[in-house]
Write an enzyme that holds these catalytic residues in place. Structure first.
Site, PDB file in Angstrom:
ATOM      1  N   GLU A  30      12.882  -6.391  -5.966  1.00 47.22           N
ATOM      2  CA  GLU A  30      11.603  -5.980  -6.556  1.00 47.22           C
ATOM      3  C   GLU A  30      11.323  -6.888  -7.751  1.00 47.22           C
ATOM      4  OE1 GLU A  30      10.720  -1.911  -7.365  1.00 47.22           O
ATOM      5  OE2 GLU A  30      11.184  -1.237  -5.333  1.00 47.22           O
ATOM      6  N   ASP A  59      11.367   4.033  -4.866  1.00 50.94           N
ATOM      7  CA  ASP A  59      12.157   3.888  -6.091  1.00 50.94           C
ATOM      8  C   ASP A  59      12.647   5.230  -6.617  1.00 50.94           C
ATOM      9  OD1 ASP A  59      11.648   1.217  -6.022  1.00 50.94           O
ATOM     10  OD2 ASP A  59       9.888   1.354  -7.318  1.00 50.94           O
ATOM     11  N   HIS A  61       3.371  14.962  -6.056  1.00 49.85           N
ATOM     12  CA  HIS A  61       3.550  13.774  -6.895  1.00 49.85           C
ATOM     13  C   HIS A  61       2.468  12.730  -6.659  1.00 49.85           C
ATOM     14  CE1 HIS A  61       6.745  15.365  -8.996  1.00 49.85           C
ATOM     15  NE2 HIS A  61       7.559  14.331  -9.056  1.00 49.85           N
TER      16      HIS A  61
HETATM   17  P1  FAD Z   1       2.251  15.168  -2.189  1.00 51.98           P
HETATM   18  O1  FAD Z   1       1.691  14.589  -3.421  1.00 51.98           O
HETATM   19  O2  FAD Z   1       2.608  16.600  -2.208  1.00 51.98           O
HETATM   20  O3  FAD Z   1       1.265  14.876  -0.973  1.00 51.98           O
HETATM   21  C1  FAD Z   1       0.721  13.613  -0.758  1.00 51.98           C
HETATM   22  C2  FAD Z   1      -0.280  13.650   0.402  1.00 51.98           C
HETATM   23  O4  FAD Z   1       0.427  13.841   1.613  1.00 51.98           O
HETATM   24  C3  FAD Z   1      -1.279  14.790   0.312  1.00 51.98           C
HETATM   25  O5  FAD Z   1      -2.487  14.407   0.915  1.00 51.98           O
HETATM   26  C4  FAD Z   1      -0.627  15.882   1.129  1.00 51.98           C
HETATM   27  O6  FAD Z   1      -1.586  16.776   1.636  1.00 51.98           O
HETATM   28  C5  FAD Z   1       0.063  15.087   2.212  1.00 51.98           C
HETATM   29  N1  FAD Z   1       1.316  15.680   2.667  1.00 51.98           N
HETATM   30  C6  FAD Z   1       2.323  16.190   1.926  1.00 51.98           C
HETATM   31  N2  FAD Z   1       3.305  16.624   2.732  1.00 51.98           N
HETATM   32  C7  FAD Z   1       2.899  16.383   4.008  1.00 51.98           C
HETATM   33  C8  FAD Z   1       3.466  16.609   5.290  1.00 51.98           C
HETATM   34  N3  FAD Z   1       4.659  17.187   5.436  1.00 51.98           N
HETATM   35  N4  FAD Z   1       2.760  16.227   6.371  1.00 51.98           N
HETATM   36  C9  FAD Z   1       1.541  15.635   6.272  1.00 51.98           C
HETATM   37  N5  FAD Z   1       0.956  15.418   5.076  1.00 51.98           N
HETATM   38  C10 FAD Z   1       1.631  15.771   3.971  1.00 51.98           C
HETATM   39  N6  FAD Z   1       5.656   5.690  -3.448  1.00 51.98           N
HETATM   40  C11 FAD Z   1       6.230   4.664  -2.812  1.00 51.98           C
HETATM   41  O7  FAD Z   1       5.861   4.335  -1.695  1.00 51.98           O
HETATM   42  N7  FAD Z   1       7.242   3.958  -3.420  1.00 51.98           N
HETATM   43  C12 FAD Z   1       7.735   4.298  -4.634  1.00 51.98           C
HETATM   44  O8  FAD Z   1       8.648   3.646  -5.126  1.00 51.98           O
HETATM   45  C13 FAD Z   1       7.155   5.400  -5.309  1.00 51.98           C
HETATM   46  N8  FAD Z   1       7.626   5.797  -6.506  1.00 51.98           N
HETATM   47  C14 FAD Z   1       7.073   6.882  -7.109  1.00 51.98           C
HETATM   48  C15 FAD Z   1       7.600   7.306  -8.329  1.00 51.98           C
HETATM   49  C16 FAD Z   1       7.077   8.407  -8.969  1.00 51.98           C
HETATM   50  C17 FAD Z   1       7.654   8.851 -10.281  1.00 51.98           C
HETATM   51  C18 FAD Z   1       5.979   9.106  -8.380  1.00 51.98           C
HETATM   52  C19 FAD Z   1       5.365  10.272  -9.076  1.00 51.98           C
HETATM   53  C20 FAD Z   1       5.442   8.679  -7.178  1.00 51.98           C
HETATM   54  C21 FAD Z   1       5.979   7.569  -6.528  1.00 51.98           C
HETATM   55  N9  FAD Z   1       5.486   7.122  -5.303  1.00 51.98           N
HETATM   56  C22 FAD Z   1       6.081   6.066  -4.677  1.00 51.98           C
HETATM   57  C23 FAD Z   1       4.294   7.739  -4.697  1.00 51.98           C
HETATM   58  C24 FAD Z   1       4.684   8.808  -3.706  1.00 51.98           C
HETATM   59  O9  FAD Z   1       5.308   8.278  -2.563  1.00 51.98           O
HETATM   60  C25 FAD Z   1       3.452   9.547  -3.209  1.00 51.98           C
HETATM   61  O10 FAD Z   1       2.707  10.047  -4.277  1.00 51.98           O
HETATM   62  C26 FAD Z   1       3.859  10.693  -2.283  1.00 51.98           C
HETATM   63  O11 FAD Z   1       2.722  11.238  -1.697  1.00 51.98           O
HETATM   64  C27 FAD Z   1       4.571  11.745  -3.061  1.00 51.98           C
HETATM   65  O12 FAD Z   1       5.190  12.653  -2.208  1.00 51.98           O
HETATM   66  P2  FAD Z   1       4.956  14.186  -2.417  1.00 51.98           P
HETATM   67  O13 FAD Z   1       5.977  14.877  -1.609  1.00 51.98           O
HETATM   68  O14 FAD Z   1       4.882  14.565  -3.830  1.00 51.98           O
HETATM   69  O15 FAD Z   1       3.510  14.299  -1.724  1.00 51.98           O
END
Ligand code: FAD
Length: 521
Positions: A273, A159, A97
């Site tokens: 917020e 969120d 994400h």
């Molecule tokens: P990924 O996109 O899969 O990975 C993100 C990064 O972390 C990459 O560099 C990956 O290599 C690394 N990574 C993944 N897993 C691990 C692990 N286990 N150990 C070490 N590194 C790792 N963020 C907020 O803070 N607050 C919010 O309210 C918020 N709302 C959001 C709403 C939406 C609809 C979306 C799409 C995103 C939102 N985000 C928010 C952003 C979100 O927190 C980050 O994009 C987060 O990285 C997404 O988590 P993911 O599991 O998809 O990570």
């Protein structure tokens, strides 16, 4: 967040060009006879899924995807790469994400973290000790469900809950509870990490603390979080969920800051917020949203027309309660509202369960999916702005650079208390002495031809404005393409981060999609 907000549901024309990242080389053949070989997939189906992300702006295929059964499988992969004559990039992918390719591994191996939890739930609640041990691959919604079985819940939330524990802890994890409890990274007691040399390390504030602090907000650079021990509190049952409308940014931010101040925070809202709506978006937008009825929207549109300021603002807040406090919640809410200066009559209230409140973006996701505006490019820009510069930012950016546009998406704006962040962690906040800073999130979607380019140009103009005006802001979910950009981002932390990188990922194989360190590969 209220992602739907101002989305006027236009039909979608092709939404812009995805930019390819440069690819790496081929994987060493030894990997395919290794003990983890059966968990590695190289077929197009697997690699395509790991080639892009929620942002849909960049794409790059890995050579392979690892579907680990245990953290030891991840350690074996990383050890293999790190000790190989030809090391290859490795990127953990949670939900993918991210918006700018952060979870991609061009020419290397993406670790599909979600495979770890398949078949069994890696979430263990220790109710007496007040914590949960959650696998890095777990979704926050599943952590919530598991902890609620014990009447407990984590204190700090994003969120949106369909994000992984490891993914948000690699950034910070911010939301409306951060003013009181700090970001999610401030609520972690212990981690299991597979480092960039393939070592499995348990770390905390006391044990291997350099790794613990490095990994929190560490953008995946030092290793893979395979378990996080997260602090819990007794879970409330329900929430009074309110939105208050403002036409004046100074009054809006003044009230937000009052609500997060220590005095008000103890007796007031549990979540704070805010959102900005520009010019005609309420008038041209949807007739109702999951929060606002058609009648509400009409009244708000009238307020927009009358305001003349080009924008209206909402405080979004919630007050939690349970059986014991149900009889006093209305009185408590009234007492807080009396101290605030929102436009008279423009208070909107809902009463929902705690889970409905925390999982509110899910409802918006379903609506957006149903009209085809979820899987579109998201050139998002998130900034932390020092408190003293927020009004200037509002004038120059929200009413200036963005003032003439009518974007699909949402703009969030809310303050946090600096002292709830631990500066030893890799995550950065504005490097000023101020005790409050604002998160401003330009969460806009590209739904028509040319939108990606236009929104990217606007983002560039916003960043240039901040530089020109010497607003010492920081990007959240940062994105830079040069080492110089990263040096400026990390500021005084850069040297330490580079040292820790050399210690925990000497081959610079981890999470190359962040584009922080030049790979030796
Ligand atoms: P990924 O996109 O899969 O990975 C993100 C990064 O972390 C990459 O560099 C990956 O290599 C690394 N990574 C993944 N897993 C691990 C692990 N286990 N150990 C070490 N590194 C790792 N963020 C907020 O803070 N607050 C919010 O309210 C918020 N709302 C959001 C709403 C939406 C609809 C979306 C799409 C995103 C939102 N985000 C928010 C952003 C979100 O927190 C980050 O994009 C987060 O990285 C997404 O988590 P993911 O599991 O998809 O990570």
């Amino acid at each position: 967040a209220f992602l739907i907000g101002m989305a006027s549901f236009l039909s979608i024309v092709a939404a812009g060009q995805i930019r390819p990242l440069p690819s790496g080389g081929q994987l060493p053949s030894g990997l395919f006879v290794h003990s983890i070989a059966s968990m590695i997939r190289t077929d197009r189906n697997a690699t395509t899924k790991a080639s892009s992300d929620f942002g849909r702006i960049v794409e790059a295929a890995p050579e392979a995807v690892l579907h680990p059964a245990t953290p030891a499988d991840i350690a074996a992969l990383i050890r293999f790469s790190a000790s190989s004559k030809a090391p290859f990039p490795v990127a953990p992918r949670g939900q993918g994400h991210s918006a700018r390719g952060q979870s991609l591994a061009p020419g290397g191996v993406v670790v599909d973290m979600r495979a770890l939890g398949r078949g069994h739930r890696r979430i263990n609640v220790s109710a007496g000790a007040g914590y949960v041990d959650a696998g890095g691959e777990q979704l926050w919604i599943d952590v919530l469900r598991a902890t609620l079985e014990h009447g407990l819940a984590p204190r700090a939330w994003t969120d949106y809950l369909r994000l992984t524990v490891g993914g948000t802890l690699s950034n910070a994890g911010i939301g409306g509870q951060a003013f009181r409890h700090g970001p999610q990274i401030a609520n972690v007691r212990e981690l299991d990490v597979v480092t960039g040399t393939g070592e499995l390390v348990t770390c905390s504030r006391e044990e291997s603390s350099d790794l613990f602090f490095a990994v929190l907000g560490g953008l995946g650079q030092f290793g893979v979080i395979t378990r996080a021990r997260i602090a819990l509190e007794p879970a409330p049952k329900r929430a009074r969920w309110v939105r208050l409308a403002y036409t004046d940014v100074t009054v809006f931010t003044g009230d937000q800051e009052l609500l997060i101040s220590k005095k008000a925070s103890e007796a007031g809202f549990d979540y704070v917020e805010g959102q900005v709506q520009l010019n005609r978006t309420l008038i041209d937008g949807p007739e109702s949203t999951p929060f606002f009825s058609g009648a509400d929207i009409n009244r708000l549109a009238g307020l927009v027309s009358r305001s003349g300021s080009g924008a209206i603002y909402f405080i979004e807040a919630a007050m939690y309660y349970d059986e014991a406090t149900a009889s006093s919640v209305d009185q408590k809410l009234e007492a807080v509202l009396e101290q605030l200066s929102f436009t008279p009559g423009f208070v909107f209230t809902k009463d929902v369960t705690y889970v409905q409140f925390l999982d509110r973006v899910r409802v918006e996701e379903e609506v957006l999916r149903s009209v085809g505006v979820w899987d579109v490019p998201h050139p998002w820009l998130n900034l932390f702005i020092p408190r003293s510069r927020i009004i200037g930012f509002d004038t120059g950016v929200l009413k200036g650079i963005l003032g003439g546009t009518n974007p699909v998406g949402v703009i969030l704006m809310y303050p946090m208390n600096t002292n709830k962040w631990d500066d030893r962690m890799t995550a950065v906040t504005p490097q000023t002495e101020e005790d409050v800073f604002y998160a401003v999130s330009l969460l806009r979607s590209a739904v028509a031809v040319g939108d990606v380019e236009r929104l990217e140009r606007e983002n560039e103009a916003v960043l240039a404005f901040c530089t020109r005006e010497a607003i010492r802001c920081k990007q959240y979910l940062p994105h830079y393409t040069s080492e110089d950009g990263w040096r400026r981002h990390f500021g005084t932390k850069w040297e330490r981060i580079a040292e820790l990188k050399a210690k925990y990922d000497p081959q610079t194989i981890m999470a190359p999609g962040q584009r922080i360190f030049q790979s030796s590969i």
